[in-house]
Design an enzyme around this catalytic site. Sequence first.
Site, mmCIF file in Angstrom:
data_model
loop_
_atom_site.group_PDB
_atom_site.id
_atom_site.type_symbol
_atom_site.label_atom_id
_atom_site.label_comp_id
_atom_site.label_asym_id
_atom_site.label_seq_id
_atom_site.Cartn_x
_atom_site.Cartn_y
_atom_site.Cartn_z
ATOM 1 N N GLU A 7 0.853 -1.196 0.000
ATOM 2 C CA GLU A 7 0.000 0.000 0.000
ATOM 3 C C GLU A 7 0.885 1.241 0.000
ATOM 4 O O GLU A 7 1.626 1.497 0.948
ATOM 5 C CB GLU A 7 -0.895 0.006 1.237
ATOM 6 C CG GLU A 7 -1.752 1.267 1.367
ATOM 7 C CD GLU A 7 -2.515 1.308 2.673
ATOM 8 O OE1 GLU A 7 -2.708 2.426 3.200
ATOM 9 O OE2 GLU A 7 -2.919 0.243 3.170
ATOM 10 N N LYS B 103 -11.053 -2.771 6.591
ATOM 11 C CA LYS B 103 -9.923 -2.495 7.486
ATOM 12 C C LYS B 103 -10.438 -2.076 8.854
ATOM 13 O O LYS B 103 -11.216 -1.126 8.968
ATOM 14 C CB LYS B 103 -9.046 -1.381 6.901
ATOM 15 C CG LYS B 103 -7.891 -0.980 7.814
ATOM 16 C CD LYS B 103 -6.997 0.059 7.167
ATOM 17 C CE LYS B 103 -7.629 1.434 7.137
ATOM 18 N NZ LYS B 103 -6.673 2.494 6.719
#
Length: 217
Positions: A47, A139
């Site tokens: 990421e 998340k």
Amino acid sequence: MKTHEMQQDTVQELTKSKVLPLFYHEGIEVCKGLLTACYNGGVKAVEFTNRGKNALENFALLRTFALEHFPDMIIGVGTIKNRAEAECFWKAGAAFIVSPALDEETGVFCLEKELLWIPGCMTPSEINKAVQLGCSLIKLFPANVLGAGFSKAMKDIFPDTKFIVTGGIDAKLIDIEKWVNNNVIAVGLGSSLIKNDWIADKRFDEITRTLREICIQ
């Protein structure tokens, strides 16, 4: 590669390695070094965080670098807070989008484009809303505040939803296993994995070594 196949590949890679490295740097050469270190450590999904003035430019350059040197590397973008940011990075080739919060417009855009969207949630109500929007991977953030027991409880309530966690997690195998044993498919690691002194000294091999120690294959 078709969009739905990219989504499946991303989830499979996260489930395999159990670790999602998070990083940003103003210097593109440092970014390349970090990406290489992650790949050499056995991680094929990272990421790149949208946290600096050069974020979009560096992401585009990093993606070009990856396509040439590591074509099986999956690069997503994190810290996406609104639809406009999501659209910019989608156009630049982001494989997935990670948000710190549940922004519905961002979610609608990503889902329209069949782009994997991973929103940050910290309550059952937010998780439920994300599921209603069509999210299959969420998340839990911040992890160090919520605790591993929370992820286990949410998995019981939302059995068809996959979870990752980020925030305040040490880059140690015992910490990774704690979350994985509580129904989390992967753990996001930032400064505990990619340390400032390692970056300053270009000790990228330390990142590779650490990943080889903590990734659960």
